[in-house]
Design an enzyme around this catalytic site. Sequence first.
Site, PDB file in Angstrom:
ATOM      1  N   ARG A 101      90.429 -26.241  46.020  1.00 56.25           N
ATOM      2  CA  ARG A 101      90.670 -25.631  47.318  1.00 56.25           C
ATOM      3  C   ARG A 101      92.145 -25.275  47.421  1.00 56.25           C
ATOM      4  O   ARG A 101      92.994 -26.013  46.929  1.00 56.25           O
ATOM      5  CB  ARG A 101      90.328 -26.650  48.416  1.00 56.25           C
ATOM      6  N   ARG A 106      90.311 -32.897  66.190  1.00 57.19           N
ATOM      7  CA  ARG A 106      91.492 -33.327  65.444  1.00 57.19           C
ATOM      8  C   ARG A 106      92.652 -33.609  66.372  1.00 57.19           C
ATOM      9  O   ARG A 106      93.689 -34.076  65.930  1.00 57.19           O
ATOM     10  CB  ARG A 106      91.887 -32.240  64.456  1.00 57.19           C
ATOM     11  N   ARG A 158      90.008 -32.961  43.537  1.00 56.35           N
ATOM     12  CA  ARG A 158      88.735 -32.497  44.099  1.00 56.35           C
ATOM     13  C   ARG A 158      88.445 -31.037  43.743  1.00 56.35           C
ATOM     14  O   ARG A 158      89.330 -30.197  43.757  1.00 56.35           O
ATOM     15  CB  ARG A 158      88.817 -32.652  45.624  1.00 56.35           C
ATOM     16  N   LYS A 206      84.169 -37.566  54.472  1.00 58.40           N
ATOM     17  CA  LYS A 206      83.462 -37.213  55.715  1.00 58.40           C
ATOM     18  C   LYS A 206      82.457 -36.100  55.502  1.00 58.40           C
ATOM     19  O   LYS A 206      81.333 -36.181  55.960  1.00 58.40           O
ATOM     20  CB  LYS A 206      84.424 -36.684  56.785  1.00 58.40           C
ATOM     21  N   ARG A 225      99.038 -32.425  54.872  1.00 58.48           N
ATOM     22  CA  ARG A 225      97.812 -32.628  55.669  1.00 58.48           C
ATOM     23  C   ARG A 225      97.682 -34.090  56.100  1.00 58.48           C
ATOM     24  O   ARG A 225      97.247 -34.394  57.200  1.00 58.48           O
ATOM     25  CB  ARG A 225      96.573 -32.198  54.870  1.00 58.48           C
TER      26      ARG A 225
HETATM   27  P1  AMP Z   1      89.127 -29.539  56.467  1.00 60.04           P
HETATM   28  O1  AMP Z   1      88.189 -28.784  55.581  1.00 60.04           O
HETATM   29  O2  AMP Z   1      88.446 -30.260  57.588  1.00 60.04           O
HETATM   30  O3  AMP Z   1      90.089 -30.429  55.699  1.00 60.04           O
HETATM   31  O4  AMP Z   1      90.049 -28.430  57.197  1.00 60.04           O
HETATM   32  C1  AMP Z   1      90.890 -27.580  56.454  1.00 60.04           C
HETATM   33  C2  AMP Z   1      91.951 -26.971  57.378  1.00 60.04           C
HETATM   34  O5  AMP Z   1      91.318 -26.202  58.410  1.00 60.04           O
HETATM   35  C3  AMP Z   1      92.819 -27.966  58.119  1.00 60.04           C
HETATM   36  O6  AMP Z   1      93.913 -28.434  57.321  1.00 60.04           O
HETATM   37  C4  AMP Z   1      93.275 -27.132  59.306  1.00 60.04           C
HETATM   38  O7  AMP Z   1      94.274 -26.218  58.937  1.00 60.04           O
HETATM   39  C5  AMP Z   1      92.026 -26.324  59.642  1.00 60.04           C
HETATM   40  N1  AMP Z   1      91.144 -27.038  60.617  1.00 60.04           N
HETATM   41  C6  AMP Z   1      89.873 -27.471  60.407  1.00 60.04           C
HETATM   42  N2  AMP Z   1      89.376 -28.067  61.507  1.00 60.04           N
HETATM   43  C7  AMP Z   1      90.359 -28.019  62.441  1.00 60.04           C
HETATM   44  C8  AMP Z   1      90.474 -28.476  63.796  1.00 60.04           C
HETATM   45  N3  AMP Z   1      89.482 -29.131  64.398  1.00 60.04           N
HETATM   46  N4  AMP Z   1      91.644 -28.248  64.439  1.00 60.04           N
HETATM   47  C9  AMP Z   1      92.664 -27.589  63.863  1.00 60.04           C
HETATM   48  N5  AMP Z   1      92.623 -27.146  62.588  1.00 60.04           N
HETATM   49  C10 AMP Z   1      91.501 -27.338  61.883  1.00 60.04           C
END
Ligand code: AMP
Length: 241
Positions: free
Chosen positions: A162, A90, A129, A15, A173
Amino acid sequence: MALNVIMMGPPGAGKGTQAGRFARERGLLQISTGDILREGIKEKLPVALHAKELMDRGELVDDETMIAIVRDRLLRPDAQPGFVLDGFPRTVAQAEALDRIVAERNNGPLVIVDVRVPGRELVRRLAGRLICAKCGFTAGQPKAGERAATACAKCGGKLVQRADDNEQVVRERLKVYERATKPLVEFYRHRPTFRIVNGAETQERVAHELDTVIDDAALVGAKELGKPAPVKAVAGKAIQA
Ligand code: AMP
């Protein structure tokens, strides 16, 4: 007339990469809530420090915090041509809040793309990654027989894993995605601007499919709103469709 896009899909679906490319090509604002939180952690902002513990465990940050962050970005002038959201919404509560913000902006349809990739492939992608410690760029997977890069192709920064891309947190996740985020598909799937894309294909093919379905959905959405179609890119140039 703005083009507003949500890029949905599990962690590792590609994404972020696709959202970045699409936003650049169309002159839209890319908003990655994960990137915003990681930036905040680097800058030691109080709100992000609370988020860090949850992120490190693979859990979601609370809706109120996330909605406030996104609302602030979407109502700024640089978001007016449109946006590509990745990592938000989310939860259904976040999706409902986003509908209210889009209605408040009142300048274009909301296109929802669900990027789908099988679970086993996601674990493989995420555990291998690497991202740039300096600019956050996600490095592509090395091709068969190639060694993984150690420096960022964009800024030369060091590539690192990461904190939440280790296998245990990745599995958590993906579980959280199934539980909290999958119901979003139900929330959106009957809308005429909802589209599904196969994210297991090559990056180029996914990009092509995304361009096609987003333009199509945007046209449908604009008609519904009784507005002219959003700006569409043809042969690399933005033109009014
Ligand atoms: P991502 O980079 O999108 O995989 O996000 C990494 C982490 O940030 C997620 O596993 C959540 O802990 C937090 N996070 C990011 N976006 C959201 C969201 N919209 N709602 C809640 N937690 C979020």
